[in-house]
Scaffold this motif. Structure first.
Motif, short mmCIF file in Angstrom:
data_model
loop_
_atom_site.label_atom_id
_atom_site.label_comp_id
_atom_site.label_asym_id
_atom_site.label_seq_id
_atom_site.Cartn_x
_atom_site.Cartn_y
_atom_site.Cartn_z
N TYR A 99 67.36 10.31 -15.13
CA TYR A 99 68.52 9.45 -15.36
C TYR A 99 69.34 10.01 -16.52
CZ TYR A 99 65.95 6.16 -12.45
OH TYR A 99 65.27 5.58 -11.41
N HIS A 100 70.65 9.78 -16.47
CA HIS A 100 71.52 10.25 -17.53
C HIS A 100 71.58 9.24 -18.67
CE1 HIS A 100 73.01 13.84 -15.54
NE2 HIS A 100 73.06 13.13 -14.42
N SER A 101 71.74 9.74 -19.88
CA SER A 101 71.73 8.86 -21.06
C SER A 101 72.95 7.95 -21.13
CB SER A 101 71.66 9.72 -22.34
OG SER A 101 72.76 10.61 -22.39
N HIS A 102 74.04 8.36 -20.47
CA HIS A 102 75.26 7.55 -20.51
C HIS A 102 75.29 6.53 -19.37
CE1 HIS A 102 76.19 11.10 -17.97
NE2 HIS A 102 76.81 10.22 -17.22
N TYR A 103 74.12 6.22 -18.82
CA TYR A 103 74.05 5.29 -17.69
C TYR A 103 74.60 3.91 -18.06
CZ TYR A 103 72.11 2.15 -14.20
OH TYR A 103 71.96 1.19 -13.24
#
Length: 240
Positions: free
Chosen positions: A108-112
């Motif tokens: 998952y991306h941190s800017h989710y």
């Protein structure tokens, strides 16, 4: 004496002509031998080029496929990754029809940020109670994506044999969602010796459900098909 001289002259002339013919014939034969040698050399060159092209073709002719029901690939294939079989819920009318082999290592991306609207994906289960796969019923389904040094991967529904010039990757049974469920599904070829997914347990969590496929006689002719029998399948790759 004159006639004798004339006869000798005639004979000598004839002999000279024949000698010339023999010399010409010898030259023609020599040219033919040279031609045959050149043709043989060209054939060898062509054979060498053909072998090199076939070798290069085999080096670059590759393909991938999904092996449903197993977490590893057959001999002769490289496992790209293994994962969990997933799809839409069997009750959802807005379901996606295709199924996925989801990676076991999601990232998952941190800017989710959760969007306002999403669609859903669920794990898949065997629905094989009372069948040859009774012990797998309600267990989650593994999968593996396989890479092979061959091309033109096809799935043969209705037979677990491959056509001429095709290699068997795996054989098994055709499966899909239940015909009265709302969720859209696709026909998938499951490995004939399946396993349960890692950490699986028969808890009946539902989600995407898979059932054996059988023929309905009518527009689908019986014979050759027979009602009540599980339809087989095979995954094949082109290998002349």
């Amino acid at each position: 004496m004159l006639w004798l001289a004339i006869s000798l002259l005639t004979i000598n002339t004839a002999l000279a002509t024949e000698n010339q013919k023999l010399e010409n014939t010898a030259k023609i034969l020599e040219l033919l031998n040279d031609f045959r040698g050149n043709v043989a050399s060209l054939r060898n060159d062509l054979k060498t080029v053909k072998n090199k092209l076939e070798h290069l073709s085999k080096q670059h002719a590759t393909d991938t496929y999904t092996r449903w029901g197993r977490s590893s690939c057959p001999p002769g294939a490289t496992t790209v990754y293994d994962g969990f079989t997933a799809g839409s819920h069997y009750t959802h009318s807005g379901a996606a029809a295709n199924h996925m082999c989801l990676s076991k290592k999601p990232k998952y991306h941190s800017h989710y940020k959760k969007p306002k609207w999403t669609t859903l994906i669920y794990g898949a289960e065997y629905q094989t109670h009372g069948s040859i796969w009774d012990k797998l019923s309600r267990h989650e389904i593994p999968c593996a994506v396989c890479h092979v040094p061959r091309t033109s991967i096809i799935m043969i529904p209705g037979s677990d044999d491959c056509p001429d010039n095709f290699k068997i990757e795996y054989r098994g049974y055709l499966m899909a969602g239940y015909h009265t469920h709302k969720g859209g599904t696709e026909y998938i070829c499951f490995d004939g010796n399946p396993t349960a997914a890692e950490y699986s347990s028969p808890l009946n969590n539902s989600g995407a459900l898979f059932y054996f496929v059988e023929a309905v006689c009518g527009s689908l002719k019986c014979r050759p098909y027979e009602s009540g029998k599980q339809i087989t399948c095979a995954v094949c790759s082109y290998s002349p």
